[in-house]
Design an enzyme around this catalytic site. Structure first.
Site, PDB file in Angstrom:
ATOM      1  CG  HIS A 110      -0.290  -0.015   2.535  1.00 37.98           C
ATOM      2  ND1 HIS A 110      -0.960   0.308   3.698  1.00 37.98           N
ATOM      3  CD2 HIS A 110       0.990  -0.296   2.915  1.00 37.98           C
ATOM      4  CE1 HIS A 110      -0.136   0.202   4.728  1.00 37.98           C
ATOM      5  NE2 HIS A 110       1.043  -0.167   4.272  1.00 37.98           N
ATOM      6  CG  HIS A 111       3.908   2.154   2.426  1.00 37.78           C
ATOM      7  ND1 HIS A 111       3.106   3.049   3.108  1.00 37.78           N
ATOM      8  CD2 HIS A 111       4.332   1.247   3.342  1.00 37.78           C
ATOM      9  CE1 HIS A 111       3.043   2.683   4.378  1.00 37.78           C
ATOM     10  NE2 HIS A 111       3.772   1.596   4.542  1.00 37.78           N
ATOM     11  CB  ALA A 112       3.665   1.011  -4.505  1.00 39.11           C
ATOM     12  CG  HIS A 113       3.013   7.200  -3.706  1.00 38.71           C
ATOM     13  ND1 HIS A 113       2.206   8.241  -3.291  1.00 38.71           N
ATOM     14  CD2 HIS A 113       3.566   6.693  -2.576  1.00 38.71           C
ATOM     15  CE1 HIS A 113       2.268   8.364  -1.977  1.00 38.71           C
ATOM     16  NE2 HIS A 113       3.094   7.430  -1.517  1.00 38.71           N
ATOM     17  CG  ASP A 152       1.974   6.388   1.905  1.00 41.65           C
ATOM     18  OD1 ASP A 152       1.907   5.139   2.013  1.00 41.65           O
ATOM     19  OD2 ASP A 152       3.034   6.990   1.645  1.00 41.65           O
TER      20      ASP A 152
END
Length: 371
Positions: A110-113, A152
């Site tokens: 879930h932190h990969a943009h 994020d």
């Protein structure tokens, strides 16, 4: 993030026979092609990851790889695209009507943009699955993230999309990476109110966390009316995990899965895609937490007082030299106060919850004090 934590989990799933139910199909995750990754990531980012995958010595800092948290290594593209594969296949099965629920405990990145790796995460399988569902005709997707860290990357990808409600409960960014996820991060444009953050006190325990979940998640999901729920079940909120300060038990983490399952059953005919996430106590917490998750998804929940199979404990001892737990829970009391019991301004959890409710609930026509 060592792969052995996934192996240990799957062996425990097998030890309980959860992979052999009449209603269960097991698929190996595939390395997805670029057309799947570019549902949320840019082609130039995918190309950069592939280049670093072939030559980790390249200096490409703008893409977030090559850092202490997210190192470049040979094969990073293939490994990361395979994690996406599990969530992609789960979403495809739900869209096709071949499955009502799916679980990919290897996912939850879930932190990969869209154009940046971060926090061990290279490709965001949660976001890929959500976009895949939307492109497949699903009108509203609710994303619930219970990892100890703020989700994020997933939030940023859908920050201006009113079709996606992202809810993240996590340790406050004042004390923990990535330093985001505060109540005033609420979405952009037409999507204001669809990004929801509960930044929990640093040492929140089961009773505090479950009270916060109860005070925020059910009311918003009922008002939003999702057609599919996607959830991220990072278990680094556990008291024995060294990467957060939170104090949850395996019992509390299991209860989170039970609560999400109940909401999926109530609101979208059970349609639910669950993923793993963070979790760094590899042979104690992670296998138990995600075996509970698989059991809940499969409709065969395991009681927290159940003994851990001796065969699995022997394997952990022989393979990794680790001491495995005796039972599937932490022998704790899961008592907690529901929000209906009243707001206490002297309680740190209640102040945190109220900050979120004041920001979000009026956007949905809900009273921050009572609904």
């Amino acid at each position: 993030m060592r792969p052995s934590r996934l192996e240990a989990t799957y062996r425990l799933v097998e030890a309980f026979g959860l992979d052999r139910g009449d209603n269960v199909r097991v698929e190996a995750p595939e390395v997805v092609p670029d057309r799947v990754l570019t549902l949320v990531h840019s082609q130039r980012y995918v190309d950069a990851v592939r280049a670093l995958s072939a030559d980790p010595s390249l200096d490409l800092p703008r893409w977030g790889l090559g850092t202490e948290d997210t190192p470049a290594y040979a094969g990073v593209h293939e490994a990361s695209a395979r994690l996406v594969g599990g969530s992609h296949q789960g979403a495809a099965a739900i869209l096709a009507g071949d499955a009502v629920r799916a679980v990919n405990f290897g996912g939850g990145m879930h932190h990969a943009h869209a154009e940046k790796a971060s926090g061990f995460c290279v490709y965001n399988d949660c976001a890929v699955a959500i976009q895949q569902l939307l492109d497949g005709g699903v009108r509203r997707v609710a994303y619930v993230d219970v990892d100890g860290h703020h989700g994020d990357g997933t939030q940023s990808i859908f920050y201006a999309d009113p079709r996606v409600l992202t809810i993240s409960l996590h340790e406050t960014g004042m004390t923990l990476f990535p330093g985001t996820g505060f109540a005033n991060e609420t979405g952009h444009g037409e999507a204001v109110g669809t990004a929801v953050n509960v930044a929990l006190p640093t040492t929140a325990d089961d009773s505090m966390w479950l009270r916060a979940f109860d005070a925020v998640v059910p009311a918003l999901l009922r008002q939003f009316g999702p057609e599919v729920v996607v959830s991220q079940h990072g278990c680094d909120s556990h008291f024995a995990d060294e990467l957060t300060h939170l104090r949850l038990s395996v019992d509390g983490q299991r209860q989170a899965a039970v609560a999400v399952a109940a909401l999926a059953d109530e609101l979208c005919e059970g349609r639910w895609l669950a993923t793993g996430g963070g979790g760094y106590n590899c042979y104690d917490v992670v296998p138990r937490a995600w075996t509970h998750l698989v059991g809940v998804v499969a409709g065969r929940p395991i009681d927290v007082g159940t003994a851990v199979p001796e065969s699995w404990r022997d394997h952990v001892r022989q393979r990794w030299g680790a001491r495995a737990p005796l039972v599937m829970g932490d022998e704790v009391d899961l008592w907690w106060r529901s929000w209906e019991s009243g707001f206490d301004p002297n309680d740190e959890t209640d102040r945190t919850v109220m900050a979120t409710r004041r920001e979000i609930f009026p956007q949905w026509g809900l009273d921050p004090w009572f609904d």
